[in-house]
Motif scaffolding. Structure first.
Motif, PDB file in Angstrom:
ATOM      1  N   THR A   2     -53.133 -53.948 -49.875  1.00 49.99           N
ATOM      2  CA  THR A   2     -53.515 -54.682 -48.682  1.00 49.99           C
ATOM      3  C   THR A   2     -52.389 -54.600 -47.666  1.00 49.99           C
ATOM      4  O   THR A   2     -51.242 -54.363 -47.997  1.00 49.99           O
ATOM      5  CB  THR A   2     -53.808 -56.163 -49.001  1.00 49.99           C
ATOM      6  N   ARG A   3     -52.752 -54.817 -46.461  1.00 50.75           N
ATOM      7  CA  ARG A   3     -51.792 -54.730 -45.375  1.00 50.75           C
ATOM      8  C   ARG A   3     -51.422 -56.132 -44.941  1.00 50.75           C
ATOM      9  O   ARG A   3     -52.215 -56.825 -44.331  1.00 50.75           O
ATOM     10  CB  ARG A   3     -52.401 -53.951 -44.225  1.00 50.75           C
ATOM     11  N   SER A   4     -50.205 -56.530 -45.223  1.00 52.49           N
ATOM     12  CA  SER A   4     -49.809 -57.892 -44.894  1.00 52.49           C
ATOM     13  C   SER A   4     -49.270 -58.013 -43.476  1.00 52.49           C
ATOM     14  O   SER A   4     -49.391 -59.051 -42.854  1.00 52.49           O
ATOM     15  CB  SER A   4     -48.754 -58.388 -45.888  1.00 52.49           C
ATOM     16  N   ASP A   5     -48.682 -56.931 -42.930  1.00 52.47           N
ATOM     17  CA  ASP A   5     -48.062 -57.063 -41.616  1.00 52.47           C
ATOM     18  C   ASP A   5     -49.079 -57.106 -40.481  1.00 52.47           C
ATOM     19  O   ASP A   5     -48.767 -57.580 -39.406  1.00 52.47           O
ATOM     20  CB  ASP A   5     -47.066 -55.925 -41.362  1.00 52.47           C
ATOM     21  N   GLY A   6     -50.308 -56.612 -40.706  1.00 49.29           N
ATOM     22  CA  GLY A   6     -51.287 -56.577 -39.638  1.00 49.29           C
ATOM     23  C   GLY A   6     -52.372 -57.612 -39.774  1.00 49.29           C
ATOM     24  O   GLY A   6     -53.230 -57.725 -38.920  1.00 49.29           O
ATOM     25  N   ASP A   7     -52.360 -58.356 -40.854  1.00 52.85           N
ATOM     26  CA  ASP A   7     -53.383 -59.370 -41.057  1.00 52.85           C
ATOM     27  C   ASP A   7     -53.327 -60.390 -39.929  1.00 52.85           C
ATOM     28  O   ASP A   7     -52.265 -60.847 -39.532  1.00 52.85           O
ATOM     29  CB  ASP A   7     -53.198 -60.073 -42.397  1.00 52.85           C
ATOM     30  N   GLY A   8     -54.494 -60.746 -39.437  1.00 48.36           N
ATOM     31  CA  GLY A   8     -54.563 -61.791 -38.436  1.00 48.36           C
ATOM     32  C   GLY A   8     -54.317 -61.330 -37.012  1.00 48.36           C
ATOM     33  O   GLY A   8     -54.291 -62.160 -36.113  1.00 48.36           O
ATOM     34  N   LEU A   9     -54.129 -60.032 -36.790  1.00 47.22           N
ATOM     35  CA  LEU A   9     -53.946 -59.557 -35.427  1.00 47.22           C
ATOM     36  C   LEU A   9     -55.262 -59.626 -34.669  1.00 47.22           C
ATOM     37  O   LEU A   9     -56.329 -59.330 -35.223  1.00 47.22           O
ATOM     38  CB  LEU A   9     -53.440 -58.119 -35.404  1.00 47.22           C
ATOM     39  N   THR A  10     -55.190 -59.993 -33.417  1.00 51.77           N
ATOM     40  CA  THR A  10     -56.377 -59.956 -32.567  1.00 51.77           C
ATOM     41  C   THR A  10     -56.663 -58.506 -32.193  1.00 51.77           C
ATOM     42  O   THR A  10     -55.811 -57.623 -32.353  1.00 51.77           O
ATOM     43  CB  THR A  10     -56.166 -60.764 -31.281  1.00 51.77           C
ATOM     44  N   ASP A  11     -57.863 -58.253 -31.692  1.00 52.45           N
ATOM     45  CA  ASP A  11     -58.184 -56.907 -31.217  1.00 52.45           C
ATOM     46  C   ASP A  11     -57.202 -56.461 -30.145  1.00 52.45           C
ATOM     47  O   ASP A  11     -56.792 -55.300 -30.121  1.00 52.45           O
ATOM     48  CB  ASP A  11     -59.612 -56.847 -30.679  1.00 52.45           C
ATOM     49  N   GLN A  12     -56.819 -57.370 -29.252  1.00 53.48           N
ATOM     50  CA  GLN A  12     -55.869 -57.005 -28.191  1.00 53.48           C
ATOM     51  C   GLN A  12     -54.499 -56.655 -28.780  1.00 53.48           C
ATOM     52  O   GLN A  12     -53.859 -55.700 -28.340  1.00 53.48           O
ATOM     53  CB  GLN A  12     -55.727 -58.135 -27.164  1.00 53.48           C
ATOM     54  N   GLN A  13     -54.050 -57.408 -29.783  1.00 51.82           N
ATOM     55  CA  GLN A  13     -52.766 -57.098 -30.424  1.00 51.82           C
ATOM     56  C   GLN A  13     -52.830 -55.762 -31.156  1.00 51.82           C
ATOM     57  O   GLN A  13     -51.870 -54.988 -31.107  1.00 51.82           O
ATOM     58  CB  GLN A  13     -52.375 -58.219 -31.390  1.00 51.82           C
ATOM     59  N   ARG A  14     -53.939 -55.485 -31.814  1.00 52.24           N
ATOM     60  CA  ARG A  14     -54.115 -54.190 -32.486  1.00 52.24           C
ATOM     61  C   ARG A  14     -54.136 -53.062 -31.460  1.00 52.24           C
ATOM     62  O   ARG A  14     -53.549 -51.996 -31.679  1.00 52.24           O
ATOM     63  CB  ARG A  14     -55.408 -54.175 -33.309  1.00 52.24           C
ATOM     64  N   HIS A  15     -54.785 -53.300 -30.320  1.00 54.07           N
ATOM     65  CA  HIS A  15     -54.819 -52.299 -29.247  1.00 54.07           C
ATOM     66  C   HIS A  15     -53.411 -52.052 -28.710  1.00 54.07           C
ATOM     67  O   HIS A  15     -52.996 -50.904 -28.538  1.00 54.07           O
ATOM     68  CB  HIS A  15     -55.767 -52.744 -28.126  1.00 54.07           C
ATOM     69  N   ASP A  16     -52.681 -53.120 -28.446  1.00 53.50           N
ATOM     70  CA  ASP A  16     -51.315 -52.982 -27.917  1.00 53.50           C
ATOM     71  C   ASP A  16     -50.411 -52.258 -28.911  1.00 53.50           C
ATOM     72  O   ASP A  16     -49.646 -51.359 -28.533  1.00 53.50           O
ATOM     73  CB  ASP A  16     -50.725 -54.356 -27.581  1.00 53.50           C
ATOM     74  N   GLN A  17     -50.512 -52.638 -30.179  1.00 46.82           N
ATOM     75  CA  GLN A  17     -49.730 -51.976 -31.226  1.00 46.82           C
ATOM     76  C   GLN A  17     -50.121 -50.502 -31.309  1.00 46.82           C
ATOM     77  O   GLN A  17     -49.266 -49.618 -31.405  1.00 46.82           O
ATOM     78  CB  GLN A  17     -49.978 -52.676 -32.565  1.00 46.82           C
TER      79      GLN A  17
END
Length: 134
Positions: A2-17
């Protein structure tokens, strides 16, 4: 895993990342060109690849960018995605692979992907590395 560092990111945060990683791997020039060419037809696609491919998969901690580039090069050679191969050969150099290492990846791919696929990859690599001054 599982990916612990990306859990809970919003779509905008995932887009920015994803945009940060996409720019680092492909270059600002490439990403600026791709985003400038976005149309109503391709807008959702651009968002998807930025969030999912770059914000999720390329941002995972399990492999470094060099290793990801090796995997991507091999897959693109195997599937004959020549335009993407050209783009990711440039990216491989930015991700720390040397021309010698890329040569080894292409040679290795000849065994598992076929000689014609490797032959085409060498032709494309010669064009790209000529552009890179390598």
């Amino acid at each position: 895993m599982t990916r612990s560092d990306g859990d809970g990111l919003t779509d905008q945060q995932r887009h920015d990342q994803g945009m940060t990683v996409r720019r680092a791997v492909l270059s600002d020039e490439h990403v600026d060109r791709a985003t400038a060419a976005t149309t109503p037809l391709t807008a959702d696609w651009q968002d998807f690849i930025t969030r999912v491919a770059w914000g999720d998969v390329w941002s995972r901690p399990g492999l470094d960018r060099r290793s990801r580039s090796i995997a991507v090069l091999t897959a693109l050679i195997a599937l004959g995605h020549h335009e993407e191969l050209e783009m990711h050969l440039h990216a491989a150099l930015r991700n720390g692979l040397t021309v010698d290492e890329v040569r080894e990846v292409i040679l290795q791919s000849a065994i598992y992907c076929g000689v014609p696929a490797a032959n085409t990859a060498f032709r494309i690599a010669a064009q790209v590395f000529g552009e890179e001054g390598a």
